[in-house]
Write a protein that holds these residues in place. Sequence first.
Motif, PDB file in Angstrom:
ATOM      1  N   TYR A  89     -12.612  -2.504   3.453  1.00  0.00           N
ATOM      2  CA  TYR A  89     -11.466  -1.869   2.790  1.00  0.00           C
ATOM      3  C   TYR A  89     -10.619  -2.898   2.055  1.00  0.00           C
ATOM      4  CZ  TYR A  89      -7.233   0.692   1.878  1.00  0.00           C
ATOM      5  OH  TYR A  89      -6.171   1.251   1.236  1.00  0.00           O
ATOM      6  N   GLU A  90     -10.310  -3.995   2.705  1.00  0.00           N
ATOM      7  CA  GLU A  90      -9.462  -5.014   2.069  1.00  0.00           C
ATOM      8  C   GLU A  90     -10.132  -5.598   0.829  1.00  0.00           C
ATOM      9  OE1 GLU A  90      -8.820  -7.700   5.243  1.00  0.00           O
ATOM     10  OE2 GLU A  90      -7.352  -6.424   6.281  1.00  0.00           O
ATOM     11  N   LEU A 111       0.809  -1.222   0.000  1.00  0.00           N
ATOM     12  CA  LEU A 111       0.000   0.000   0.000  1.00  0.00           C
ATOM     13  C   LEU A 111       0.841   1.271   0.000  1.00  0.00           C
ATOM     14  CD1 LEU A 111      -2.537  -1.165   2.725  1.00  0.00           C
ATOM     15  CD2 LEU A 111      -2.646  -1.564   0.290  1.00  0.00           C
ATOM     16  N   ASN A 156      -7.228   2.506  -2.684  1.00  0.00           N
ATOM     17  CA  ASN A 156      -5.877   2.243  -2.196  1.00  0.00           C
ATOM     18  C   ASN A 156      -5.415   3.255  -1.146  1.00  0.00           C
ATOM     19  OD1 ASN A 156      -5.293   4.540  -3.687  1.00  0.00           O
ATOM     20  ND2 ASN A 156      -4.288   3.423  -5.343  1.00  0.00           N
ATOM     21  N   GLN A 157      -6.357   4.030  -0.610  1.00  0.00           N
ATOM     22  CA  GLN A 157      -6.040   4.957   0.474  1.00  0.00           C
ATOM     23  C   GLN A 157      -7.135   4.871   1.531  1.00  0.00           C
ATOM     24  OE1 GLN A 157      -4.971   8.991  -0.638  1.00  0.00           O
ATOM     25  NE2 GLN A 157      -4.415   8.334  -2.701  1.00  0.00           N
ATOM     26  N   PHE A 200      -9.842  -2.974  -1.839  1.00  0.00           N
ATOM     27  CA  PHE A 200      -8.450  -2.872  -2.283  1.00  0.00           C
ATOM     28  C   PHE A 200      -8.082  -4.030  -3.198  1.00  0.00           C
ATOM     29  CE2 PHE A 200      -3.959  -3.937  -1.720  1.00  0.00           C
ATOM     30  CZ  PHE A 200      -3.363  -2.743  -2.122  1.00  0.00           C
ATOM     31  N   SER A 201      -8.533  -5.228  -2.855  1.00  0.00           N
ATOM     32  CA  SER A 201      -8.216  -6.396  -3.682  1.00  0.00           C
ATOM     33  C   SER A 201      -8.855  -6.294  -5.061  1.00  0.00           C
ATOM     34  CB  SER A 201      -8.680  -7.676  -2.977  1.00  0.00           C
ATOM     35  OG  SER A 201     -10.095  -7.693  -2.850  1.00  0.00           O
TER      36      SER A 201
END
Length: 290
Positions: free
Chosen positions: A152-153, A68, A162-163, A156-157
């Motif tokens: 969030y994960e 990240l 990504n923030q 993101f995946s």
Amino acid sequence: MSSTIAGLRKTIDSAQDLHAVVRTMKALAASSIIEYEQSVHALDDYYRTVQLGLGVCIRNGGDAVLPLKHHQGVAAVVVFGSDQGLVGRFNDAVAHQAISSFGNSPHTRFWAVGERASEPLKDAGLTVDRLFGVPVSVSAIGLLVTEILGHYEAAFSRGEINQLHVAYNKAGSGVAFAPLAEKVLPLDENWRKTVSACPWPSGTLPEEIGTGPATLSAFVREFLFVSLFRACAASLASENASRLAAMQRADKNIDSLLGELTSQFHRMRQDGIDEELFDVVAGYEALNEG
């Protein structure tokens, strides 16, 4: 006159009932403040411990696998507010802080903790992508944080976010709260320099257990968890401080109102007694004259 006195008596009884409710809410808010503030203080120590562990891993070369590191992209902003009212400008203040700090980017997604925190965001023309319930105890904060990190994960995946940033109210000196905005992710170069510069508190050199990347990943997960946990606990402490201040003002106003109503009630009752006495005296004098 009797009906007017009866109506005033009913108003006084209602004000006294409300007074009892306000005092109960004051007591609950005061006890909750202590609970959440103790949690915040404990987390400060643990947060420092996690930072020390991260510093060791980074100094040993673990930063090469730090995830990240993106500086650009879509950010999720978690806005910690309240589900309940009677907190003054608590939700408006944190929403304004989030908007002024992160609202100018079209790539920002807002996640609200608390129904009332989402309202000022929507009023500003922003979209609230996710709404989370406010924990009702310290033990429930961990479940909320786990849920937020899970969302969030997953995002993101999928390459959607990504923030990660947070906006919350923190108890301030002389005031009930002060709004703050903080970056949690990405773990950029400035963050790595700050963490790696943390001096070890003893003369004994620390050692990593297990493989470097696995240890670092575990510390990063704990860093994310405690960062969100601390923000939520601080928000809950300041929410109850704000509610306590509001209840103290309400308590003072009801005291003043009850004083005025009671004085008015006594005057009206005395006026009624005087009127009845005058009627008796007038009747007596009329009989004597007859």
